[in-house]
Scaffold this motif. Structure first.
Motif, PDB file in Angstrom:
ATOM      1  N   ALA A 169      -5.270  -6.153  -1.430  1.00 50.98           N
ATOM      2  CA  ALA A 169      -4.672  -4.863  -1.043  1.00 50.98           C
ATOM      3  C   ALA A 169      -3.421  -4.537  -1.859  1.00 50.98           C
ATOM      4  N   TRP A 170      -2.686  -5.551  -2.281  1.00 47.43           N
ATOM      5  CA  TRP A 170      -1.482  -5.382  -3.107  1.00 47.43           C
ATOM      6  C   TRP A 170      -0.499  -4.362  -2.522  1.00 47.43           C
ATOM      7  N   ARG A 171      -0.022  -4.640  -1.312  1.00 52.55           N
ATOM      8  CA  ARG A 171       0.963  -3.749  -0.696  1.00 52.55           C
ATOM      9  C   ARG A 171       2.269  -3.735  -1.491  1.00 52.55           C
ATOM     10  N   GLY A 172       2.529  -4.825  -2.213  1.00 48.26           N
ATOM     11  CA  GLY A 172       3.727  -4.874  -3.058  1.00 48.26           C
ATOM     12  C   GLY A 172       3.463  -4.409  -4.475  1.00 48.26           C
ATOM     13  N   ASN A 173       2.218  -3.988  -4.736  1.00 46.32           N
ATOM     14  CA  ASN A 173       1.819  -3.427  -6.027  1.00 46.32           C
ATOM     15  C   ASN A 173       2.042  -4.407  -7.179  1.00 46.32           C
ATOM     16  N   ILE A 174       2.461  -3.903  -8.357  1.00 45.26           N
ATOM     17  CA  ILE A 174       2.521  -4.740  -9.556  1.00 45.26           C
ATOM     18  C   ILE A 174       3.549  -5.857  -9.397  1.00 45.26           C
ATOM     19  N   ARG A 175       4.621  -5.590  -8.646  1.00 46.28           N
ATOM     20  CA  ARG A 175       5.625  -6.633  -8.421  1.00 46.28           C
ATOM     21  C   ARG A 175       5.009  -7.807  -7.666  1.00 46.28           C
ATOM     22  N   GLU A 176       4.188  -7.498  -6.656  1.00 44.46           N
ATOM     23  CA  GLU A 176       3.524  -8.562  -5.901  1.00 44.46           C
ATOM     24  C   GLU A 176       2.521  -9.303  -6.780  1.00 44.46           C
ATOM     25  N   LEU A 177       1.762  -8.564  -7.601  1.00 41.02           N
ATOM     26  CA  LEU A 177       0.790  -9.191  -8.505  1.00 41.02           C
ATOM     27  C   LEU A 177       1.506 -10.157  -9.451  1.00 41.02           C
ATOM     28  N   ARG A 178       2.630  -9.731  -9.995  1.00 38.57           N
ATOM     29  CA  ARG A 178       3.366 -10.605 -10.918  1.00 38.57           C
ATOM     30  C   ARG A 178       3.813 -11.884 -10.217  1.00 38.57           C
ATOM     31  N   ASN A 179       4.292 -11.761  -8.984  1.00 29.05           N
ATOM     32  CA  ASN A 179       4.742 -12.935  -8.251  1.00 29.05           C
ATOM     33  C   ASN A 179       3.588 -13.907  -8.007  1.00 29.05           C
ATOM     34  N   VAL A 180       2.414 -13.367  -7.635  1.00 28.19           N
ATOM     35  CA  VAL A 180       1.253 -14.217  -7.386  1.00 28.19           C
ATOM     36  C   VAL A 180       0.832 -14.942  -8.660  1.00 28.19           C
ATOM     37  N   LEU A 181       0.840 -14.239  -9.784  1.00 26.98           N
ATOM     38  CA  LEU A 181       0.475 -14.857 -11.058  1.00 26.98           C
ATOM     39  C   LEU A 181       1.458 -15.967 -11.440  1.00 26.98           C
ATOM     40  N   GLU A 182       2.733 -15.712 -11.182  1.00 27.51           N
ATOM     41  CA  GLU A 182       3.743 -16.726 -11.505  1.00 27.51           C
ATOM     42  C   GLU A 182       3.562 -17.967 -10.634  1.00 27.51           C
ATOM     43  N   GLN A 183       3.252 -17.754  -9.336  1.00 26.35           N
ATOM     44  CA  GLN A 183       2.994 -18.885  -8.431  1.00 26.35           C
ATOM     45  C   GLN A 183       1.769 -19.672  -8.899  1.00 26.35           C
ATOM     46  N   ALA A 184       0.709 -18.951  -9.284  1.00 24.76           N
ATOM     47  CA  ALA A 184      -0.524 -19.620  -9.716  1.00 24.76           C
ATOM     48  C   ALA A 184      -0.293 -20.415 -11.006  1.00 24.76           C
ATOM     49  N   ALA A 185       0.454 -19.822 -11.924  1.00 28.80           N
ATOM     50  CA  ALA A 185       0.728 -20.496 -13.202  1.00 28.80           C
ATOM     51  C   ALA A 185       1.575 -21.745 -12.990  1.00 28.80           C
TER      52      ALA A 185
END
Length: 212
Positions: free
Chosen positions: A196-212
């Motif tokens: 759903a990305w309620r935080g939009n691109i900022r949330e996506l970036r955070n998730v990618l950083e956590q995964a990396a």
């Protein structure tokens, strides 16, 4: 970008409004000038006027003897980015309107008007027309800012952009951490595209950083 008229960026938090403001500045004739941003929501109401218009030398006890330039003057010849304009207190809205109309400011503690030449880009994640109807945002200021409105879509509305955003964001993260960018499998991208990305691109970036 080629206009000098005010721009109003509308969209949810995390959609990249400040990134777009930088892009507009970079593509404009003012690109060689300063880009000065201020997040209105992050500055206490009591300090906003000084932040915007500056302070005359010795304006009050404890003030700098040399005075201090405000954001309007610092942005002279460039672009002034007003983030979260919907959070501006009513007491300052009238002064902002006058500054935009007259092209001049009056620093705190001064009787002298100082001209400025800055292109204004404002942004908000709030419903400005609703705030106008509720009497919490000046209608005349809204129309002054709403010359070139751009609605920045949420990430939910542009899911097809997610693979390209993932690639760009992970390359940036890898560059900042001095590590090779991770490779994303198709099922991982599909999983990301379904959120759903309620935080939009900022949330996506955070998730990618956590995964990396």
């Amino acid at each position: 970008a080629q206009s000098s008229s005010p721009v109003l960026l509308l969209g949810e938090t995390g959609t990249g409004k400040e990134v777009l403001a930088h892009a507009i500045h970079a593509a404009s004739a003012r690109a060689g000038g300063p880009f000065v941003g201020v997040n209105i929501a992050a500055v206490p109401d009591t300090l906003l006027e000084a932040e915007f218009f500056g302070v005359a030398p010795g304006a009050y006890t404890g003030a700098d003897r040399k005075g201090r330039d405000g954001k309007f003057k610092l942005a002279d010849g460039g672009t002034l980015f007003l983030d979260e304009i919907g959070d501006m207190p009513p007491s300052l809205q009238a002064k902002l309107l006058r500054a935009l109309q007259e092209g001049e400011i009056e620093p705190l503690g001064s009787n002298r008007l100082v001209p400025f030449d800055a292109r204004v880009i404002a942004a908000t994640s709030r419903d400005l027309p609703a705030l106008v109807r509720e009497g919490r945002f000046r209608e005349d200021l809204f129309y002054r800012l709403n010359v070139l409105p751009i609605r920045v879509p949420s990430l939910r509305e542009r899911r097809s952009d997610i693979p390209a955003l993932v690639e760009a964001l992970t390359e940036d993260l890898a560059h900042r951490s001095n590590m090779p960018p991770p490779e994303w499998q198709p099922d991982a991208l599909a999983l990301l595209a379904g959120q759903a990305w309620r935080g939009n691109i900022r949330e996506l970036r955070n998730v990618l950083e956590q995964a990396a």
